[in-house]
Write an enzyme that holds these catalytic residues in place. Sequence first.
Site, PDB file in Angstrom:
ATOM      1  N   TYR A 178      11.789  10.981  21.424  1.00 54.79           N
ATOM      2  CA  TYR A 178      12.551  12.095  20.840  1.00 54.79           C
ATOM      3  C   TYR A 178      13.396  11.588  19.669  1.00 54.79           C
ATOM      4  CZ  TYR A 178      15.882  15.974  20.728  1.00 54.79           C
ATOM      5  OH  TYR A 178      16.674  17.019  20.335  1.00 54.79           O
ATOM      6  N   THR A 180      16.371  11.301  18.755  1.00 55.81           N
ATOM      7  CA  THR A 180      17.594  10.491  18.868  1.00 55.81           C
ATOM      8  C   THR A 180      17.370   9.196  19.650  1.00 55.81           C
ATOM      9  OG1 THR A 180      18.160  11.625  20.921  1.00 55.81           O
ATOM     10  CG2 THR A 180      19.092  12.539  18.879  1.00 55.81           C
ATOM     11  N   LYS A 181      16.158   8.949  20.099  1.00 57.24           N
ATOM     12  CA  LYS A 181      15.925   7.821  21.014  1.00 57.24           C
ATOM     13  C   LYS A 181      15.761   6.492  20.254  1.00 57.24           C
ATOM     14  CE  LYS A 181      15.965  10.066  24.942  1.00 57.24           C
ATOM     15  NZ  LYS A 181      16.431  11.411  24.610  1.00 57.24           N
ATOM     16  N   PRO A 182      15.868   5.353  20.989  1.00 58.57           N
ATOM     17  CA  PRO A 182      15.830   4.047  20.312  1.00 58.57           C
ATOM     18  C   PRO A 182      14.531   3.807  19.533  1.00 58.57           C
ATOM     19  CG  PRO A 182      16.482   3.762  22.617  1.00 58.57           C
ATOM     20  CD  PRO A 182      16.120   5.210  22.440  1.00 58.57           C
TER      21      PRO A 182
END
Length: 383
Positions: A178, A180-182
């Site tokens: 997604y 915002t994920k790392p």
Amino acid sequence: MEIPFHKPYITDDEVGQVLDTVRSGWLTMGPKTFLFERGFSQYTGAPHSVAVSSGTAALHLALRAIGLKPGDEVIVPTMTFTATAEVVCYFDALPVLADIESDTGNVDASAIEKLITPRTRAVIPVHYGGQPCDMDAILDIARRKNIYVIEDAAHCPPASYRGKPVGTIGDMTCFSFYATKPLCAGEGGMVTTGNEEWAERIRMLRLHGISRDAWKRYATGGSWYYEVTEAGYKYNLTDIQAALGISQLRKLDAMREMRKCIAERYTEALSGTETLTPLALRPERSSSHHLYVLGIDPEAHDIDRAGFIEELGRRGIGTSVHFIPLHRHPFYRSTFGYESSDFPAAERLYERIISLPIYPGLSARETDYVIESIKDVSSKHSK
Ligand SMILES: Cc1ncc(COP(=O)(O)O)c(C=O)c1O
């Protein structure tokens, strides 16, 4: 100064990869997706990596692979995003919520053990904020009680437990890509596993349950003939997303290093007081540092956590809360009868936490501004 809660770290490399893909004429799942899967397996050391459309799809298909049935129970921490538990409901199975360790936010292994019944099929530990759960304890319980361990690693990679990369520890591990994920691909997910049969099943289910090479049925050299073997899903990744993923995978370690530096800067400046407490990090674990969660003592201030967030917002700083525990949401309360008093550790953590900005590209000056602002709000509102 304006500091958003999150900014993706996109460079010319991602742009080039995406352009290449668009120009190649192959837009949906195809060569880039398989390259991304291979790269992911190389990076994590997982024998099989299957790319899907989201972390939620990854969790859903993992539960399909173990053959979850109506009436089965799956243990899930209350301190998570609804996706972890909602997938259990897709099967008319019961998400059994477990309390957490209030210092790490991770599921409490002893709480898991107490919740196991003859109907329990699996536990889904969530590596909260990117720090792995107590996997030795969880695997020990799971092996003794004969239940599956499906890790929700939406906040990883990269993370490891006693030197073992997340993705190679439990029966299956589910990642999210997604925005915002790392590792961000806009949307996307991955299931890793050492079990070839599960990997094959998930490969079929992600594309309507049709035979293996169906993805290339429109390509020259691909066959028009395919067979539907079961009712599957439209859960494939696209090559455009995979292009972003491939590029992000290359700089995963560098991005983690940048977040780690920010986390250390925050911890050095903000810990050591009674009123501000960062989450505890256990020494034998390496976190992705996806989130930086700070506990603010509500007793020590004349404003509550919401007031604190508002004050930081006035200073241009975006923050968030991870998470509103599931047992507090109307759906889980009214459907399963959960009550706050059943989750004292999650309640204690929830009422005090805020998540601070942490991403590659957040400068030292910006990090210091966040630190100064928190100290300023805390001292202006201390009782
Ligand atoms: C802990 C956790 N699990 C699962 C998910 C779902 O991932 P996705 O948005 O890729 O479906 C998220 C997303 O925020 C998450 O934070």
